[in-house]
Design an enzyme around this catalytic site. Structure first.
Site, PDB file in Angstrom:
ATOM      1  N   ASP A   1       0.837  -1.205   0.000  1.00  9.37           N
ATOM      2  CA  ASP A   1       0.000   0.000   0.000  1.00  9.37           C
ATOM      3  C   ASP A   1       0.873   1.256   0.000  1.00  9.37           C
ATOM      4  O   ASP A   1       2.005   1.237   0.482  1.00  9.37           O
ATOM      5  CB  ASP A   1      -0.904  -0.018   1.238  1.00  9.37           C
TER       6      ASP A   1
ATOM      7  N   ASN B   1     -10.365  -2.927  -6.890  1.00 10.18           N
ATOM      8  CA  ASN B   1      -9.510  -1.946  -7.578  1.00 10.18           C
ATOM      9  C   ASN B   1     -10.045  -1.524  -8.947  1.00 10.18           C
ATOM     10  O   ASN B   1      -9.602  -0.508  -9.502  1.00 10.18           O
ATOM     11  CB  ASN B   1      -8.068  -2.466  -7.717  1.00 10.18           C
TER      12      ASN B   1
HETATM   13  C1  FPP Z   1      -1.879   0.222  -3.375  1.00 14.65           C
HETATM   14  O1  FPP Z   1      -1.385   1.535  -3.351  1.00 14.65           O
HETATM   15  C2  FPP Z   1      -1.271  -0.485  -4.475  1.00 14.65           C
HETATM   16  C3  FPP Z   1      -1.952  -1.050  -5.513  1.00 14.65           C
HETATM   17  C4  FPP Z   1      -3.401  -1.048  -5.618  1.00 14.65           C
HETATM   18  C5  FPP Z   1      -1.238  -1.693  -6.599  1.00 14.65           C
HETATM   19  C6  FPP Z   1      -0.127  -2.545  -6.129  1.00 14.65           C
HETATM   20  C7  FPP Z   1       0.710  -2.879  -7.275  1.00 14.65           C
HETATM   21  C8  FPP Z   1       2.054  -2.843  -7.258  1.00 14.65           C
HETATM   22  C9  FPP Z   1       2.854  -2.493  -6.081  1.00 14.65           C
HETATM   23  C10 FPP Z   1       2.847  -3.209  -8.426  1.00 14.65           C
HETATM   24  C11 FPP Z   1       2.501  -4.624  -8.746  1.00 14.65           C
HETATM   25  C12 FPP Z   1       3.486  -5.238  -9.548  1.00 14.65           C
HETATM   26  C13 FPP Z   1       3.279  -6.341 -10.254  1.00 14.65           C
HETATM   27  C14 FPP Z   1       4.428  -7.011 -10.795  1.00 14.65           C
HETATM   28  C15 FPP Z   1       1.943  -6.882 -10.530  1.00 14.65           C
HETATM   29  P1  FPP Z   1      -2.397   2.735  -3.557  1.00 14.65           P
HETATM   30  O2  FPP Z   1      -2.442   3.080  -5.002  1.00 14.65           O
HETATM   31  O3  FPP Z   1      -3.734   2.361  -2.980  1.00 14.65           O
HETATM   32  O4  FPP Z   1      -1.710   3.839  -2.718  1.00 14.65           O
HETATM   33  P2  FPP Z   1      -2.445   5.005  -1.918  1.00 14.65           P
HETATM   34  O5  FPP Z   1      -3.223   4.350  -0.822  1.00 14.65           O
HETATM   35  O6  FPP Z   1      -1.312   5.824  -1.428  1.00 14.65           O
HETATM   36  O7  FPP Z   1      -3.309   5.734  -2.898  1.00 14.65           O
END
Ligand code: FPP
Length: 257
Positions: A31, A79
């Site tokens: 996250d 998501n």
């Molecule tokens: C949450 O951060 C993250 C995600 C929803 C996506 C996670 C994906 C990756 C880390 C890359 C994945 C890599 C591969 C190889 C599939 P957020 O966007 O919710 O962060 P925030 O809470 O700060 O908005």
């Protein structure tokens, strides 16, 4: 990996990792990508891009530590509600990741697995995932288990429907539905004895499960770290595992000795 001095200061006085007692299954809720990017005045997707680099670093670190299963929550069933452009970017990430990283995975004997409703992913993403599954299927080291279009309630609904169909067909007595039987219908069944993570780590300071491994987390320890996922690295992983080791797991009993 060389630690920067800031990190050395933060880790001073923290518990140390006992390499003989690393957990078998570590699951991570990655996250904070968006906040990492926004704090740098970058678009949110820049955080996801950097987060992908962190996945590479942490995968190798986990494999080097002797972890058997590393589960990463990469895309949840919720998501899809994000802006179309962000979803599109997130769907490209597994393609970019596997296109560049499969040789390293094979070199480290890491086997890729996935859990989630992958049939709903775009064709290109499904192909990349399938390519990685095929290319690493003979690897016998750590399993890198991606949760992709995964939701734990969805998993439980599917398992329940399958079991109910067997009961309705007269092929299964309700009394035969045990915890083990239900576990066999979960998306982690192929992980065998390592299906349940001993520890679930969540980055970015948020403290919730967000529909992740609800069944499997019954006795997991939770470790919440303040770093955003793009800042997380092998040292952060070791530190989180040291925190896990400092806990006293009792599994409902009185002591763990
Ligand atoms: C949450 O951060 C993250 C995600 C929803 C996506 C996670 C994906 C990756 C880390 C890359 C994945 C890599 C591969 C190889 C599939 P957020 O966007 O919710 O962060 P925030 O809470 O700060 O908005």
């Amino acid at each position: 990996m060389k630690m920067d001095s800031q990190k050395q200061v933060e880790l001073a006085g923290q518990p140390h990792l006992d390499r003989q007692r690393v957990p078998h299954h570590v699951a991570i809720i990655m996250d904070g990508n968006g906040r990492w990017a926004q704090s740098r005045h970058l678009p949110r997707v820049a955080g996801h891009q950097q987060g992908m680099q962190t996945v590479k670093k942490v995968t190798i670190a986990a494999s080097d530590l002797g972890i058997k299963v590393l589960t990463l929550y990469a895309f949840s069933t919720e998501n899809w509600k994000r802006p179309t452009a962000e979803v599109k970017f997130l769907m490209q990430l597994p393609i970019r990741f596997f296109n560049t990283f499969v040789p390293d995975l094979v070199a480290h004997n890491v086997r890729v697995m996935v859990m989630g409703d992958t049939a709903k992913l775009p064709d290109g993403t499904q192909n990349a995932v399938q390519g990685a599954l095929d290319a690493t299927k003979n690897c016998t080291g750590m399993i890198l288990n991606f949760a992709l279009n995964y939701g734990s309630r969805d998993e439980i609904v599917r398992a329940t429907q399958k079991i109910a169909k067997q009961v309705a067909a007269g092929a299964l007595a309700p009394e035969a539905i045990t915890e083990e039987f239900i576990s066999q219908e979960m998306m982690t069944a192929s992980l065998g004895q390592f299906a349940d993570p001993e520890v679930i780590i969540r980055t970015s300071g948020e403290e919730r499960l967000s529909n992740f491994m609800l069944w499997q987390a019954a006795y997991s320890e939770f470790v919440f770290v303040d770093e955003h996922w793009p800042d997380f690295d092998g040292e952060s992983l070791k530190q989180a595992l040291a925190v896990f080791q400092s806990r006293h797991r009792r599994f409902g009993g009185l002591k763990n000795k």
